[in-house]
Design a protein around this motif. Structure first.
Motif, short mmCIF file in Angstrom:
data_model
loop_
_atom_site.label_atom_id
_atom_site.label_comp_id
_atom_site.label_asym_id
_atom_site.label_seq_id
_atom_site.Cartn_x
_atom_site.Cartn_y
_atom_site.Cartn_z
N GLY A 167 0.79 -1.23 0.00
CA GLY A 167 0.00 0.00 0.00
C GLY A 167 0.82 1.28 0.00
N LYS A 168 1.97 1.26 0.67
CA LYS A 168 2.76 2.50 0.82
C LYS A 168 4.19 2.39 0.32
CE LYS A 168 0.12 5.46 3.06
NZ LYS A 168 -0.18 6.79 2.58
N GLY A 169 4.63 1.23 -0.12
CA GLY A 169 6.02 1.06 -0.52
C GLY A 169 6.85 0.67 0.70
N TRP A 170 8.12 0.36 0.45
CA TRP A 170 8.97 -0.12 1.54
C TRP A 170 9.22 0.92 2.61
CZ3 TRP A 170 9.89 -4.83 2.97
CH2 TRP A 170 9.77 -5.86 2.05
N ALA A 171 9.47 2.15 2.22
CA ALA A 171 9.84 3.19 3.21
C ALA A 171 8.69 3.47 4.18
CB ALA A 171 10.27 4.46 2.49
N LEU A 172 7.57 3.93 3.67
CA LEU A 172 6.43 4.25 4.53
C LEU A 172 5.67 3.01 4.98
CD1 LEU A 172 5.05 7.49 2.87
CD2 LEU A 172 6.27 7.26 5.02
N GLY A 173 5.71 1.95 4.19
CA GLY A 173 5.01 0.73 4.55
C GLY A 173 5.57 0.10 5.82
N LEU A 174 6.89 0.12 5.97
CA LEU A 174 7.49 -0.42 7.18
C LEU A 174 7.16 0.42 8.40
CD1 LEU A 174 10.97 -1.60 5.88
CD2 LEU A 174 9.00 -3.00 6.48
N VAL A 175 7.10 1.73 8.21
CA VAL A 175 6.72 2.61 9.32
C VAL A 175 5.27 2.36 9.70
CG1 VAL A 175 6.41 5.02 10.00
CG2 VAL A 175 8.42 4.35 8.68
#
Length: 94
Positions: free
Chosen positions: A59-67
Motif C-alpha cells: 500500500g505504501k512502498g517499503w519506506a512508509l510501509g514499514l513505518v
C-alpha cells in the motif's frame, strides 16, 4: 484500503500469539491447550503478521510501509495486551 486491512489483521494476529502462550491459556481457558493447538495458533499469528506486512508494503512502498506496519503492530499488541489485563481482572473478581 489495504492499510486498514493491515491494521485489522494485527489485532487477531497478536491475539493468536497470546493464546498460544501457556500463561494466557490458563487465564483465558482455565486449562492448557494441546501442543498441536498451540502450534496452530502460533502459525496463524505469525502468518497474519506477515500478510499485514505485505499489505502495508504493497500500500505504501517499503519506506512508509514499514513505518505503517510498525505502528500497526504496536497498536495491535497494545490492544490485545489491554484486553488481556481487563479479562484477567474480571476473572479474578469472580
Amino acid at each position: 484500503m489495504m492499510l486498514v486491512f493491515a491494521l485489522m489483521l494485527c489485532v487477531p494476529a497478536f491475539a493468536c500469539l497470546a493464546m498460544a502462550m501457556e500463561r494466557h491459556q490458563e487465564t483465558l481457558f482455565g486449562a492448557l491447550l494441546s501442543a498441536a493447538a498451540s502450534r496452530v495458533l502460533r502459525c496463524a499469528g505469525w502468518s497474519a503478521l506477515f500478510v499485514a506486512l505485505w499489505l502495508a508494503v504493497a500500500g505504501k512502498g517499503w519506506a512508509l510501509g514499514l513505518v505503517w506496519y510498525s505502528g500497526c503492530t504496536s497498536l495491535g499488541a497494545g490492544i490485545v495486551y489491554g484486553l488481556l489485563i481487563v479479562f484477567a481482572k474480571r476473572m479474578s473478581a469472580r
